[in-house]
Design a protein around this motif. Structure first.
Motif, PDB file in Angstrom:
ATOM      1  N   ALA A  41      43.136  62.743  48.299  1.00  0.00           N
ATOM      2  CA  ALA A  41      42.205  62.402  46.910  1.00  0.00           C
ATOM      3  C   ALA A  41      42.119  60.967  46.475  1.00  0.00           C
ATOM      4  CB  ALA A  41      42.987  63.091  45.802  1.00  0.00           C
ATOM      5  N   PRO A  42      40.976  60.736  45.922  1.00  0.00           N
ATOM      6  CA  PRO A  42      40.771  59.011  45.530  1.00  0.00           C
ATOM      7  C   PRO A  42      42.154  58.651  44.536  1.00  0.00           C
ATOM      8  CG  PRO A  42      38.798  60.298  45.075  1.00  0.00           C
ATOM      9  CD  PRO A  42      39.689  61.269  45.301  1.00  0.00           C
ATOM     10  N   LYS A  43      42.549  59.321  43.867  1.00  0.00           N
ATOM     11  CA  LYS A  43      43.682  58.909  43.195  1.00  0.00           C
ATOM     12  C   LYS A  43      45.107  58.413  44.056  1.00  0.00           C
ATOM     13  CE  LYS A  43      41.901  59.484  39.409  1.00  0.00           C
ATOM     14  NZ  LYS A  43      41.079  58.363  38.839  1.00  0.00           N
ATOM     15  N   GLN A  44      44.911  58.972  45.627  1.00  0.00           N
ATOM     16  CA  GLN A  44      45.960  58.467  46.264  1.00  0.00           C
ATOM     17  C   GLN A  44      45.585  57.044  47.003  1.00  0.00           C
ATOM     18  OE1 GLN A  44      45.832  62.532  48.317  1.00  0.00           O
ATOM     19  NE2 GLN A  44      48.001  62.120  48.720  1.00  0.00           N
ATOM     20  N   ALA A  45      44.697  56.483  46.337  1.00  0.00           N
ATOM     21  CA  ALA A  45      44.003  55.109  46.957  1.00  0.00           C
ATOM     22  C   ALA A  45      44.374  54.049  45.847  1.00  0.00           C
ATOM     23  CB  ALA A  45      42.817  55.235  47.243  1.00  0.00           C
ATOM     24  N   ILE A  46      44.815  52.858  46.182  1.00  0.00           N
ATOM     25  CA  ILE A  46      44.911  51.853  45.758  1.00  0.00           C
ATOM     26  C   ILE A  46      43.559  50.820  45.914  1.00  0.00           C
ATOM     27  CG2 ILE A  46      46.291  49.825  45.389  1.00  0.00           C
ATOM     28  CD1 ILE A  46      48.456  51.166  46.484  1.00  0.00           C
ATOM     29  N   ALA A  47      43.030  50.236  44.994  1.00  0.00           N
ATOM     30  CA  ALA A  47      41.846  49.447  45.335  1.00  0.00           C
ATOM     31  C   ALA A  47      42.143  47.943  44.573  1.00  0.00           C
ATOM     32  CB  ALA A  47      40.612  49.735  44.578  1.00  0.00           C
ATOM     33  N   MET A  48      41.860  46.864  45.252  1.00  0.00           N
ATOM     34  CA  MET A  48      42.005  45.586  44.842  1.00  0.00           C
ATOM     35  C   MET A  48      40.960  44.604  44.995  1.00  0.00           C
ATOM     36  SD  MET A  48      46.025  44.674  46.256  1.00  0.00           S
ATOM     37  CE  MET A  48      46.228  43.449  45.356  1.00  0.00           C
ATOM     38  N   GLY A  49      40.653  43.973  43.683  1.00  0.00           N
ATOM     39  CA  GLY A  49      39.631  42.935  43.812  1.00  0.00           C
ATOM     40  C   GLY A  49      39.714  42.043  42.861  1.00  0.00           C
ATOM     41  N   ASP A  50      38.659  41.254  42.734  1.00  0.00           N
ATOM     42  CA  ASP A  50      38.751  40.158  41.740  1.00  0.00           C
ATOM     43  C   ASP A  50      37.211  39.936  40.952  1.00  0.00           C
ATOM     44  OD1 ASP A  50      37.059  37.295  42.889  1.00  0.00           O
ATOM     45  OD2 ASP A  50      37.255  38.915  44.160  1.00  0.00           O
ATOM     46  N   GLY A  51      36.281  40.673  41.366  1.00  0.00           N
ATOM     47  CA  GLY A  51      35.067  40.409  40.786  1.00  0.00           C
ATOM     48  C   GLY A  51      34.331  41.774  40.279  1.00  0.00           C
ATOM     49  N   ALA A  52      33.079  41.543  39.622  1.00  0.00           N
ATOM     50  CA  ALA A  52      32.547  42.914  38.996  1.00  0.00           C
ATOM     51  C   ALA A  52      32.381  43.784  39.722  1.00  0.00           C
ATOM     52  CB  ALA A  52      31.390  42.052  38.030  1.00  0.00           C
ATOM     53  N   ASN A  53      31.857  43.223  40.979  1.00  0.00           N
ATOM     54  CA  ASN A  53      31.424  44.327  42.327  1.00  0.00           C
ATOM     55  C   ASN A  53      32.393  45.067  42.702  1.00  0.00           C
ATOM     56  OD1 ASN A  53      32.286  41.972  43.671  1.00  0.00           O
ATOM     57  ND2 ASN A  53      30.764  42.358  45.389  1.00  0.00           N
ATOM     58  N   ASP A  54      33.631  44.686  42.408  1.00  0.00           N
ATOM     59  CA  ASP A  54      34.942  45.700  42.595  1.00  0.00           C
ATOM     60  C   ASP A  54      35.193  46.748  41.645  1.00  0.00           C
ATOM     61  OD1 ASP A  54      35.456  44.228  45.002  1.00  0.00           O
ATOM     62  OD2 ASP A  54      36.210  42.587  43.558  1.00  0.00           O
ATOM     63  N   LEU A  55      34.418  46.714  40.397  1.00  0.00           N
ATOM     64  CA  LEU A  55      34.941  47.714  39.527  1.00  0.00           C
ATOM     65  C   LEU A  55      34.514  49.316  39.616  1.00  0.00           C
ATOM     66  CD1 LEU A  55      34.178  45.600  36.199  1.00  0.00           C
ATOM     67  CD2 LEU A  55      36.422  46.332  36.912  1.00  0.00           C
ATOM     68  N   PRO A  56      33.492  49.352  40.395  1.00  0.00           N
ATOM     69  CA  PRO A  56      33.120  50.646  40.627  1.00  0.00           C
ATOM     70  C   PRO A  56      34.404  51.340  41.560  1.00  0.00           C
ATOM     71  CG  PRO A  56      31.054  49.397  40.832  1.00  0.00           C
ATOM     72  CD  PRO A  56      32.306  48.502  40.612  1.00  0.00           C
ATOM     73  N   MET A  57      34.593  50.651  42.724  1.00  0.00           N
ATOM     74  CA  MET A  57      35.527  51.404  43.499  1.00  0.00           C
ATOM     75  C   MET A  57      37.124  51.386  42.875  1.00  0.00           C
ATOM     76  SD  MET A  57      36.975  48.859  46.536  1.00  0.00           S
ATOM     77  CE  MET A  57      37.577  47.150  46.277  1.00  0.00           C
TER      78      MET A  57
END
Length: 237
Positions: free
Chosen positions: A184-200
C-alpha cells in the motif's frame, strides 16, 4: 493537519507521535536534486553555458511552486543548455555533485531494514543513473537529455512512460512501484524539497521535507531543517 512541533533542534513533526518502526515501511522514495544530492544539476550544467543565473532563477521559482507549469519551465531551462558538452556534464558530476550529508547512511539503513529504494527526479538520467549505481538504488525515473555529436541539443527525449518527470509523474511512479511491490502507498516514505515533490509526498505513509521550500515544510509530516538526511532515523527506527 495537527499543529507541528519541534522534537529536536531542526527536526519538526506533525500529525503523528514518534518513534515509528522502519520495518513497517517497504519503500522509500527520494527526490534527487537538493534532496539526495547537494546541487540542482540543471543549474550547474547551465553554468557551463554562461547561463546559470537565468536558469537558477527559473528553478527556484519552480521549486517554490510559483511556476504552475513545471514541464514548460523545464523545457525553457533545457533549451538554454544547448551546446553544453557531455564532457562538461561529467565535470559537474565529478567536481560539483556530492551526496548530501547522511544520504548514504539513510539509504543503507533502509536497505538493511528490507526497504526498496526509488529515485524520482525532475532532473536527468545522466546523473540519476550514476547515483543509482553508487548507492544500489532499485528503481529510478527521470528525464533524458538529447545529445548529438557529444553536445546537448536543448531538447529532451520522450520515453515510453511519457515526456517529462514532473510532480504528477513522480506521484504515478511512486504508486506504480507500490503496485509492483504489492504494498500500500501508506507503506512508503517519500522525501523531497520542492513543490513538484508534493504529489508523491501526499500519497506516502510518511512524507519528509529536507531543507525544503516553505510550502513543502508546511505540508510534510517530518521536516528536517538542519543536519543530514539520516536525521530521519531519529524518528523512524
Amino acid at each position: 493537519m495537527t499543529s507541528s512541533r519541534e522534537i529536536a533542534p531542526g527536526l519538526v513533526i506533525q500529525g503523528f507521535t514518534p518513534p515509528l518502526n522502519l520495518k513497517d515501511f517497504k519503500l522509500i522514495a527520494f527526490d534527487m536534486d537538493s534532496t539526495l544530492i547537494n546541487i540542482e544539476c540543471v543549474d550547474e550544467i547551465a553554468d557551463a553555458a554562461g547561463r546559470k543565473a537565468e536558469v537558477a532563477a527559473i528553478t527556484e521559482a519552480a521549486m517554490r511552486g510559483e511556476i504552475t507549469d513545471y514541464k514548460e519551465s523545464l523545457r525553457q531551462r533545457v533549451a538554454l543548455l544547448k551546446g553544453v558538452t557531455v564532457a562538461h556534464m561529467q565535470q559537474v558530476y565529478e567536481q560539483r555533485l556530492q551526496l548530501n550529508p547522511g544520504a548514504a547512511e539513510l539509504v543503507a539503513a533502509c536497505q538493511r531494514a528490507g526497504l526498496k529504494v526509488l529515485l524520482v527526479s525532475g532532473g536527468f538520467t545522466f546523473f540519476t543513473d550514476r547515483i543509482r549505481d553508487r548507492l544500489g538504488i532499485d528503481y529510478t525515473r527521470s528525464n533524458v537529455l538529447e545529445v548529438q555529436d557529444g553536445a546537448l541539443t536543448g531538447q529532451m527525449v520522450d520515453q515510453p512512460w511519457g515526456d517529462i518527470c514532473d510532480g504528477a509523474e513522480k506521484r504515478r511512479m511512486l504508486l506504480e512501484t507500490c503496485t509492483r511491490l504489492g504494498i500500500a502507498p501508506k507503506q512508503a516514505i517519500a522525501m523531497g524539497d520542492g513543490a513538484n515533490d508534493l504529489p508523491m509526498m501526499g500519497e506516502a505513509g510518511l512524507s519528509v521535507a529536507y531543507h525544503a521550500k516553505p510550502r513543502v515544510r508546511e505540508q510534510a509530516m517530518v521536516a528536517i531543517n538542519s543536519g543530514g538526511l539520516d536525521r530521519l532515523l531519529e524518528i523512524v527506527r
